[in-house]
Write a protein that holds these residues in place. Structure first.
Motif, PDB file in Angstrom:
ATOM      1  N   LEU A 143       0.826  -1.203   0.000  1.00 39.49           N
ATOM      2  CA  LEU A 143       0.000   0.000   0.000  1.00 39.49           C
ATOM      3  C   LEU A 143       0.861   1.255   0.000  1.00 39.49           C
ATOM      4  O   LEU A 143       0.632   2.184  -0.775  1.00 39.49           O
ATOM      5  N   ALA A 144       1.848   1.298   0.867  1.00 36.55           N
ATOM      6  CA  ALA A 144       2.737   2.456   0.947  1.00 36.55           C
ATOM      7  C   ALA A 144       4.022   2.004   1.633  1.00 36.55           C
ATOM      8  O   ALA A 144       4.026   1.010   2.378  1.00 36.55           O
ATOM      9  N   GLN A 145       5.123   2.764   1.396  1.00 37.10           N
ATOM     10  CA  GLN A 145       6.405   2.409   1.997  1.00 37.10           C
ATOM     11  C   GLN A 145       7.197   3.682   2.220  1.00 37.10           C
ATOM     12  O   GLN A 145       7.496   4.421   1.288  1.00 37.10           O
ATOM     13  N   TYR A 146       7.535   3.968   3.489  1.00 38.79           N
ATOM     14  CA  TYR A 146       8.339   5.121   3.809  1.00 38.79           C
ATOM     15  C   TYR A 146       8.859   4.982   5.230  1.00 38.79           C
ATOM     16  O   TYR A 146       8.289   4.266   6.058  1.00 38.79           O
ATOM     17  N   TYR A 147       9.995   5.689   5.491  1.00 40.08           N
ATOM     18  CA  TYR A 147      10.639   5.667   6.805  1.00 40.08           C
ATOM     19  C   TYR A 147      10.959   4.247   7.270  1.00 40.08           C
ATOM     20  O   TYR A 147      10.831   3.903   8.441  1.00 40.08           O
ATOM     21  N   GLY A 148      11.346   3.386   6.328  1.00 37.55           N
ATOM     22  CA  GLY A 148      11.772   2.050   6.693  1.00 37.55           C
ATOM     23  C   GLY A 148      10.667   1.099   7.074  1.00 37.55           C
ATOM     24  O   GLY A 148      10.926   0.039   7.654  1.00 37.55           O
ATOM     25  N   ILE A 149       9.425   1.435   6.780  1.00 34.84           N
ATOM     26  CA  ILE A 149       8.307   0.558   7.115  1.00 34.84           C
ATOM     27  C   ILE A 149       7.404   0.429   5.889  1.00 34.84           C
ATOM     28  O   ILE A 149       7.155   1.418   5.187  1.00 34.84           O
ATOM     29  N   ALA A 150       6.934  -0.795   5.638  1.00 39.43           N
ATOM     30  CA  ALA A 150       6.045  -1.061   4.502  1.00 39.43           C
ATOM     31  C   ALA A 150       4.658  -1.412   5.034  1.00 39.43           C
ATOM     32  O   ALA A 150       4.521  -2.176   5.996  1.00 39.43           O
ATOM     33  N   TYR A 151       3.621  -0.842   4.373  1.00 35.75           N
ATOM     34  CA  TYR A 151       2.241  -1.107   4.764  1.00 35.75           C
ATOM     35  C   TYR A 151       1.572  -1.903   3.655  1.00 35.75           C
ATOM     36  O   TYR A 151       1.710  -1.575   2.470  1.00 35.75           O
ATOM     37  N   TYR A 152       0.836  -2.927   4.053  1.00 39.73           N
ATOM     38  CA  TYR A 152       0.177  -3.816   3.099  1.00 39.73           C
ATOM     39  C   TYR A 152      -1.321  -3.831   3.358  1.00 39.73           C
ATOM     40  O   TYR A 152      -1.775  -3.691   4.480  1.00 39.73           O
ATOM     41  N   GLY A 153      -2.040  -4.105   2.275  1.00 38.76           N
ATOM     42  CA  GLY A 153      -3.448  -4.382   2.451  1.00 38.76           C
ATOM     43  C   GLY A 153      -4.380  -3.383   1.809  1.00 38.76           C
ATOM     44  O   GLY A 153      -3.953  -2.474   1.116  1.00 38.76           O
ATOM     45  N   PRO A 154      -5.644  -3.641   2.118  1.00 39.71           N
ATOM     46  CA  PRO A 154      -6.143  -4.766   2.920  1.00 39.71           C
ATOM     47  C   PRO A 154      -5.928  -6.122   2.220  1.00 39.71           C
ATOM     48  O   PRO A 154      -5.944  -6.203   1.000  1.00 39.71           O
ATOM     49  N   HIS A 155      -5.740  -7.171   3.029  1.00 42.73           N
ATOM     50  CA  HIS A 155      -5.546  -8.522   2.507  1.00 42.73           C
ATOM     51  C   HIS A 155      -6.032  -9.515   3.564  1.00 42.73           C
ATOM     52  O   HIS A 155      -6.312  -9.146   4.708  1.00 42.73           O
ATOM     53  N   VAL A 156      -6.136 -10.760   3.165  1.00 40.51           N
ATOM     54  CA  VAL A 156      -6.584 -11.806   4.091  1.00 40.51           C
ATOM     55  C   VAL A 156      -5.509 -12.036   5.145  1.00 40.51           C
ATOM     56  O   VAL A 156      -4.315 -12.104   4.834  1.00 40.51           O
ATOM     57  N   SER A 157      -5.905 -12.166   6.384  1.00 41.28           N
ATOM     58  CA  SER A 157      -4.963 -12.318   7.496  1.00 41.28           C
ATOM     59  C   SER A 157      -4.098 -13.566   7.324  1.00 41.28           C
ATOM     60  O   SER A 157      -4.550 -14.591   6.807  1.00 41.28           O
ATOM     61  N   MET A 158      -2.838 -13.462   7.789  1.00 39.49           N
ATOM     62  CA  MET A 158      -1.926 -14.607   7.814  1.00 39.49           C
ATOM     63  C   MET A 158      -2.168 -15.498   9.022  1.00 39.49           C
ATOM     64  O   MET A 158      -1.504 -16.521   9.189  1.00 39.49           O
TER      65      MET A 158
END
Length: 569
Positions: A143-158
């Motif tokens: 979804l987005a990536q900045y400051y060393g952290i990547a955000y994902y989703g929405p997606h089915v939970s692991m």
């Protein structure tokens, strides 16, 4: 007038008048009222969704900071990974780290799956839920990536036990010696789904989530807006438009991703019609008519039903209604109440009849058991008399017959007729005389009776079967039987022998089996008779217990409620 006609007329007039009023007013006011109402409502809902998702992502960022090396738990993880020589200290450190992780997830209910991901090994540790197979962050929609952290989703939970749609974040822990350790965190149970379902239009709205370049990372309408495709007419900030029969409204987050609400054109117009119903002044009139209708229905329906409820409640509590039955002035309900009253009277009659039959059945079963015992004992005794006369002449015949006559006279008394402790003791002594003559053996039977209990009424023939049980259970040459009867609030009768004793299985069989296999003559029938007689006479107020120990003897304890002599039957 019947209930059917009343309800028909009331609903006809209460529905026709509001409908005509709404139709006429809507016809002249729909163009001036609606304008931008639906559009502003959708945009307001869109801003709520965007704000909720933004807060969820910020929360993931905040929690992941605590789990990184600069946070509260990152250094603990580094210590755990370094401690490889001392197993105890390593286990203790791992346990402390797991407790801290559990505390963080417990105090943050909006957080779901949490774990550390080791990228080189492709493994995870310290997960608070089981992980699905083949976990790989690279497969998740970025979804987005900045400051060393990547955000994902929405997606089915692991989470292996959760198939809800979630948001997730992957942050590098930044350990001093390792650069492949990451924190993976998902939003809480149903949080993301609840945010996306925040729809005041009854499920007509669907949502898309776009990354910073306009690529569709999540779509609830994949047949039109496919996952991974480029969103048409993408631009930063707010926007709106029409695409393939769908109205869409876009809101861009400060985190550089966007939320889009889409709705079918038919549903978009339908929402306008629903909006009319909420703002028309005729709704007030319709409310008044509805309240009047509710009052009339209460008077005609709920009041009679309340009478039914009272009747049933009193009947369930085994109480009889003594007051005069009320009239509802509705033909159908009055007829049903009358039928119910007759049914209740019939049920009470049947209940009393069944109760009386059950009592008679118990008496017949007890009587049947009693008459099973007496003929059996009589046959054995007469057989003894016969062989005694043959072998020893007539010296002891007179003594035997006198004791036998007394015992038979007592035992064959009328069923249900009460006896006394004194009569029971006397019959027991006659029984022992017969047994001593029969076996030519002097039984050591010690009888001690409290004088205050001699005249107390008790059921007939309850002591002999219990003493007979002690005789048959291994009374040896040096054995004895101790019979004690005392009065201590209740009548306490104890019969103890020092014989071979019985097993727990034998005791349960004697007390609980109504069809006891008579391994010794008369023993099962006699004990069963005593138990059934006590149940019929005292119900649950009397108690019969057997305590025994193999090789040390058996004690039979009988507790009877004390009944005054004036209550004898």
């Amino acid at each position: 007038m019947t209930l059917k006609r009343r309800i028909f007329l009331i609903f006809f007039f209460s529905s026709l008048a509001p409908f005509l009023s709404i139709f006429i007013i809507s016809y002249y006011t729909i163009d001036s009222i609606f304008g931008n109402k639906v559009e502003s409502g959708i945009k307001s809902n869109l801003r709520q969704v965007e704000l909720s998702l933004r807060n969820s992502i910020s929360n993931l960022n905040h929690i992941s900071q605590q789990l990184a090396y600069r946070g509260t738990l990152g250094k603990q993880l580094d210590e755990v990974l370094r401690q490889s020589e001392d197993p105890f200290q390593r286990m203790k450190s791992r346990e402390e780290l797991e407790n801290e992780l559990n505390l963080i997830t417990f105090t943050n209910p909006n957080i779901g799956l949490t774990m550390y991901y080791f990228k080189k090994e492709g493994t995870v540790q310290f997960a608070n839920f089981p992980i699905k197979e083949n976990f790989s962050p690279e497969k998740l929609p970025l979804l987005a990536q900045y400051y060393g952290i990547a955000y994902y989703g929405p997606h089915v939970s692991m989470n292996q036990f959760d198939d809800q749609v979630v948001l997730s974040a992957l942050r590098q822990v930044e350990l001093p010696d390792r650069d492949d350790v990451y924190v993976y965190i998902e939003s809480g149970f149903r949080l993301t789904q609840d945010i996306l379902n925040n729809d005041q239009y009854g499920g007509a709205l669907s949502h898309l989530i776009l990354d910073g370049h306009g690529r569709i990372a999540y779509s609830e309408v994949p047949e039109v807006f496919a996952n991974g495709a480029q969103f048409p007419d993408f631009s930063k900030g707010e926007g709106a438009g029409l695409y393939k029969g769908y109205h869409w409204f876009k809101q861009t987050s400060v985190q550089d991703w966007s939320v889009v609400s889409v709705i079918l054109q038919a549903d978009y117009n339908l929402e306008k019609d629903r909006w009319v119903l909420q703002i028309l002044l005729v709704a007030l009139l319709f409310l008044g008519v509805t309240l009047l209708l509710a009052w009339l229905l209460w008077k005609m329906v709920y009041r009679p039903l309340n009478l039914f409820h009272k009747e049933i409640k009193w009947m369930s509590q085994n109480k009889v209604m003594t007051h005069h039955r009320q009239q509802t002035r509705i033909i159908e309900f009055d007829h049903l109440l009358s039928q119910f009253s007759r049914m209740r009277e019939q049920i009470w009659d049947l209940f009393n009849e069944v109760k009386e039959k059950e009592k008679n059945r118990v008496d017949l079963e007890v009587e049947k058991l009693l008459y099973q015992i007496n003929p059996h004992f009589l046959m054995n005794t007469l057989d003894t008399v016969h062989w005694l006369a043959v072998m020893n002449g007539q010296q002891e015949i007179d003594r035997l017959v006198q004791s036998l006559n007394k015992l038979l006279y007592y035992n064959l008394g009328k069923l249900g007729q009460a006896s006394t402790i004194e009569e029971e003791i006397d019959a027991l002594k006659q029984y022992l005389i017969l047994q001593q003559i029969r076996y030519d053996f002097q039984f050591d039977v010690r009888i001690e009776v409290d004088e205050n209990v001699l005249t107390m009424p008790v059921p007939r023939f309850i002591l002999q079967p219990l003493v007979e049980n002690s005789l048959y259970h291994g009374l040896s040459d040096d054995g004895y039987i101790q019979v004690n009867v005392i009065l201590d609030k209740d009548i306490q009768i104890s019969i103890h022998d020092n014989g071979s004793g019985m097993s727990e299985e034998t005791i349960r069989e004697l007390l609980n089996n109504r069809t006891v296999e008579q391994k010794k003559v008369g023993m099962g029938i006699g004990m069963n008779y005593v138990k059934r007689m006590l149940e019929a006479r005292y119900e649950d107020k009397a108690k019969l217990e057997i305590k025994s120990e193999i090789g040390k003897g058996t004690s039979v304890l009988l507790t009877l409620p004390s009944i005054g002599e004036e209550n004898r039957q």
